[in-house]
Design an enzyme around this catalytic site. Structure first.
Site: not given
Length: 244
Positions: A68-70, A170
């Site tokens: 997962l992205d930060k 995104r």
């Protein structure tokens, strides 16, 4: 830009352990808090996997099943056995694992269902962050956006990524003309600045649901991850027209 290091102090350990949604002898399912990288590197001293290895020394094998992205919160799977890792990687390749996200996008979506099917290219550059863009030479990428609730100037959506490219949701949201709120990389800072927000803000993207076949029993598993307080507070602000 200097990236803040994550130190593995007592409070962080407790926060991570508190967010375990499910655990058995095969895997751990975590509701990852936003702001935490899943692994160390690129200026990050310790990510989720390193933190778990320091606090769960009883587990001999522990690896990330996916990422997962930060700044994206929500469901993260960790394997406690190599056989589990292989099994769930195979399920990912065969698209047997279904992931669902919840997000707030700028603007009012005109259709109940929007499908973005655009290739994503990841370019590697030495000593720089990877660049991810929409490009004809990229890998096939597909995302489905479904309206859940329309606010005065933004839309709450459920998102189902059909593929799993880096930053896919995104990038596809931005390409549709409806970027994710408070996205520092692919968002729209001008639109963000026009919205009055709760005193604390964060990327409004959360992995809230996952379904897969258990690697041992082959039974269907469905896990939900609740939203954090900051995400909820932002939603309560957006529901009031006077905040726009």
């Amino acid at each position: 830009m200097k990236i803040k290091k994550i130190s593995c102090n007592f409070k962080i350990k407790q926060k991570i352990l508190k967010n375990i949604l499910y655990e058995d002898q095969h895997l751990i399912i975590l509701n990852k808090p936003y702001g935490f990288s899943v692994h160390g590197g690129s200026g990050i001293q310790s990510g989720i996997i390193e933190i778990f290895r320091t606090i769960r020394t009883d587990i001999k094998f522990l690896e990330l099943i996916h990422r997962l992205d930060k700044d994206t919160s929500g469901i993260l799977l960790l394997a406690k056995k190599r056989s589990t890792l292989k099994n769930l990687h195979q399920q990912l390749r065969e698209k047997k694992i279904k992931k669902y996200y919840i997000s707030v996008l700028h603007g009012m979506l005109k259709k109940q269902k929007i499908i973005i099917d655009l290739p994503i290219l990841k370019t590697y550059r030495k000593k720089k962050f990877n660049i991810v863009t929409i490009h004809k030479n990229g890998k096939p990428s597909k995302t489905i956006f479904l309206i859940k609730k329309i606010f005065s100037n933004c839309t709450l959506v459920i998102i189902k990524p059909i593929t799993g490219r880096t930053h896919q949701i995104r990038i596809h949201a931005a390409q549709s003309g409806h970027p994710v709120l408070y996205d520092p990389k692919y968002g729209n800072s001008i639109l963000d600045s026009k919205i009055k927000f709760y005193k604390k803000k964060r990327l409004l993207l959360h992995a809230y649901k996952i379904t897969f076949l258990h690697p041992e029993t082959n039974k269907n598993i469905c896990i939900y991850a609740p939203l954090d307080k900051i995400f909820k507070k932002n939603l309560s602000f957006f529901s009031k027209k006077e905040n726009f």
